[in-house]
Scaffold this motif. Structure first.
Motif, short mmCIF file in Angstrom:
data_model
loop_
_atom_site.label_atom_id
_atom_site.label_comp_id
_atom_site.label_asym_id
_atom_site.label_seq_id
_atom_site.Cartn_x
_atom_site.Cartn_y
_atom_site.Cartn_z
N TRP A 1 0.88 -1.20 0.00
CA TRP A 1 0.00 0.00 0.00
C TRP A 1 0.90 1.23 0.00
O TRP A 1 1.83 1.33 0.80
N MET A 2 0.62 2.16 -0.90
CA MET A 2 1.41 3.40 -0.99
C MET A 2 0.46 4.59 -1.04
O MET A 2 -0.38 4.68 -1.93
N TYR A 3 0.60 5.49 -0.06
CA TYR A 3 -0.18 6.73 -0.05
C TYR A 3 0.73 7.88 -0.51
O TYR A 3 1.84 8.05 0.00
N CYS A 4 0.20 8.66 -1.45
CA CYS A 4 0.99 9.75 -2.05
C CYS A 4 0.21 11.05 -1.99
O CYS A 4 -0.96 11.10 -2.38
N ASP A 5 0.85 12.10 -1.52
CA ASP A 5 0.25 13.44 -1.56
C ASP A 5 0.38 13.96 -2.99
O ASP A 5 1.49 14.14 -3.50
N PRO A 6 -0.74 14.22 -3.69
CA PRO A 6 -0.70 14.44 -5.14
C PRO A 6 -0.04 15.72 -5.67
O PRO A 6 0.51 15.68 -6.77
N ARG B 1 1.01 7.21 -13.15
CA ARG B 1 1.85 6.21 -13.85
C ARG B 1 2.24 5.08 -12.90
O ARG B 1 2.24 3.91 -13.27
N TRP B 2 2.58 5.45 -11.64
CA TRP B 2 2.97 4.42 -10.68
C TRP B 2 1.80 3.47 -10.42
O TRP B 2 2.00 2.25 -10.27
N ALA B 3 0.59 4.00 -10.40
CA ALA B 3 -0.59 3.15 -10.19
C ALA B 3 -0.80 2.20 -11.35
O ALA B 3 -1.17 1.04 -11.17
N ASP C 1 -3.20 -0.27 -9.39
CA ASP C 1 -4.02 0.77 -8.78
C ASP C 1 -4.67 0.31 -7.48
O ASP C 1 -5.40 1.07 -6.83
N ASP C 2 -4.41 -0.95 -7.10
CA ASP C 2 -4.83 -1.42 -5.78
C ASP C 2 -3.68 -1.34 -4.78
O ASP C 2 -3.78 -1.84 -3.66
N ARG C 3 -2.58 -0.70 -5.19
CA ARG C 3 -1.43 -0.53 -4.31
C ARG C 3 -1.00 0.94 -4.17
O ARG C 3 -0.44 1.32 -3.15
N VAL C 4 -1.23 1.73 -5.19
CA VAL C 4 -0.81 3.14 -5.19
C VAL C 4 -2.07 4.01 -5.15
O VAL C 4 -2.92 3.91 -6.03
#
Length: 440
Positions: free
Chosen positions: A320-325, A334-336, A341-344
């Motif tokens: 799981w990766m949370y990113c401030d957009p 792109r990373w998702a 997209d179930d991880r990023v």
């Protein structure tokens, strides 16, 4: 002192007229003295106005100058133009006034929530339009809280002060917050800060600081020692953070992790913090900070950030990766696509309800030692740099001032990482290896 200045500006020969035969300057009164006592609320002007009325009523000035000393305004009985009166925040109605002198008291309380900075700009602008005629202003304040962006802070950090165009005077007590329980150090700092204020009860203040535990040390630093640098309320207690250090069971390639990403391009740092799912151990994956001697054109190496993200997914089992957009929204997309997209996921840190809850959970986890860390100097520095800001939804973290170089980005990453871990576990991502038991 402010009351005396207001009276002199109202009645006295406070403007230059000429030099006499001895070469000494001779003053003259202001032709139309408009003295304003500024504040963000009318009741804040009472202390100064009460002192002005007391000084005038106890002197011959009332009769000599024919004054009408009212509750809210002081003027001439004859109808001659001129007055001393309060001026409070009133939006655009303050525009266009032409005061000859303006007092701005307690401007550490002039903050955005009460319209203080806008009001200050209006008063200052009105004064500046008649400075050639001698108009002037003065402000007095306690040490400001650097995370409130008050008028006191705006004045202190203005180039008009640093370049010497505005006179700035301040006495600060020389004491480190770590020595605030040392009686000799506290007494010396109080004597230094209060200067020639002989009426100050140094003994009483010393006792209060040493033995009163109901007041935060940061408040003593601001209001007793007049310190600006020590006035922020730190988010994390160093001893509690250090107690979470663990050098056993280091992070290894292949570990299941969650992570938090906070990105910037120029102003702040960019970082990635990971946390192991099975035991909540934090570690820094990478960080990009502006070097001390870098110029204004320095930017985060975006390609290096991209490479670090791909390397992280190749090295660890990222669940799981949370990113401030902001600044990296396209890259996050792109990373998702590349890693799932179930991880990023995006995690907007400017959503106060969600963020205050995340900050509270992280702080609680540190207090009860539900998390650990590797003692990385960079992460510790960012966590301890963070200060609190109270909003209606709870407590947020931020830098000690908008222009501060004390970065907190890895602290934000750590908060996001812990949230990512919780959601990954709630989603059933945690897999624990168990030893296989064989019976004979």
């Amino acid at each position: 002192m402010l009351a005396a200045l207001a009276i002199v500006e109202f009645l006295g020969p406070c403007r230059f007229s000429h030099f006499n035969a001895l070469g000494l300057p001779v003053g003259k009164p202001v032709p139309l003295p408009v003295v304003q006592v500024g504040a963000t609320a009318l009741d804040q002007t009472d202390q100064t106005l009460d002192m002005i009325r007391a000084m005038l009523s106890e002197s011959p000035a009332e009769k000599v100058y024919g004054l009408d000393i009212g509750k809210s305004i002081i003027q001439f009985r004859s109808g001659k133009p001129g007055s001393i009166k309060p001026k409070a925040t009133a939006g655009r109605t303050s525009e266009g006034n032409r005061p000859s002198f303006c007092l701005m008291d307690e401007c550490h309380h002039w903050v955005s929530s009460n319209g203080g900075p806008e009001f200050f700009q209006t008063l200052k602008r009105n004064i500046e339009k008649t400075t050639k005629a001698g108009s002037r202003w003065v402000s007095t304040t306690n040490a400001y809280n650097p995370n409130e962006d008050s008028v006191a802070q705006i004045i202190h950090e203005s180039e008009m002060v640093t370049q010497g165009y505005w006179l700035y005077d301040c006495l600060e007590g020389s004491i480190d917050v770590d020595n605030i329980r040392d009686e000799a150090a506290v007494r010396a700092a109080l004597v230094e800060a209060y200067g020639d204020a002989s009426w100050a009860d140094i003994d009483g203040l010393t006792r209060t600081i040493l033995y009163d535990r109901t007041t935060p040390d940061s408040t003593y630093c601001r209001f007793f020692f007049n310190q600006i640098a020590e006035s922020s309320d730190g988010w994390m207690v160093k001893s509690e953070w250090d107690a979470c250090f663990s050098e056993t069971d280091p992070i290894r390639p292949g570990d299941q992790i969650a992570c938090g990403f906070d990105g910037s391009i120029r102003g702040d740092s960019t970082g990635i913090v990971g946390v192991r799912l099975r035991d909540a151990k934090l570690f820094v994956i990478d960080v990009w900070e502006k070097p001390k001697h870098a110029g204004i054109d320095w930017e985060v190496d975006v390609l290096a950030v991209e490479a670090a993200v791909h390397r992280m997914f190749a090295t660890y089992r990222v669940e799981w990766m949370y990113c401030d957009p902001p600044y990296f929204q396209e890259a996050i997309g792109r990373w998702a696509i590349e890693h799932g997209d179930d991880r990023v996921f995006e995690y907007w840190t400017n959503k106060p309800t969600r963020m205050t809850q995340a900050v509270e959970r992280f702080r609680t986890a540190v207090m009860v030692k539900d998390i650990s860390h590797e003692g990385d100097e960079r992460l510790s520095r960012h966590v301890l740099n963070a200060v609190t800001r109270e909003v209606s939804q709870g407590i947020l973290i931020q830098k000690d001032s908008p222009r501060s170089k004390r970065r907190i980005d890895l602290a934000v990453c750590a908060v996001l990482a812990l949230e990512a871990r919780a959601d990954a576990i709630a989603d059933g991502r945690l897999s624990i290896r168990r030893s296989r038991v064989v019976g004979f």
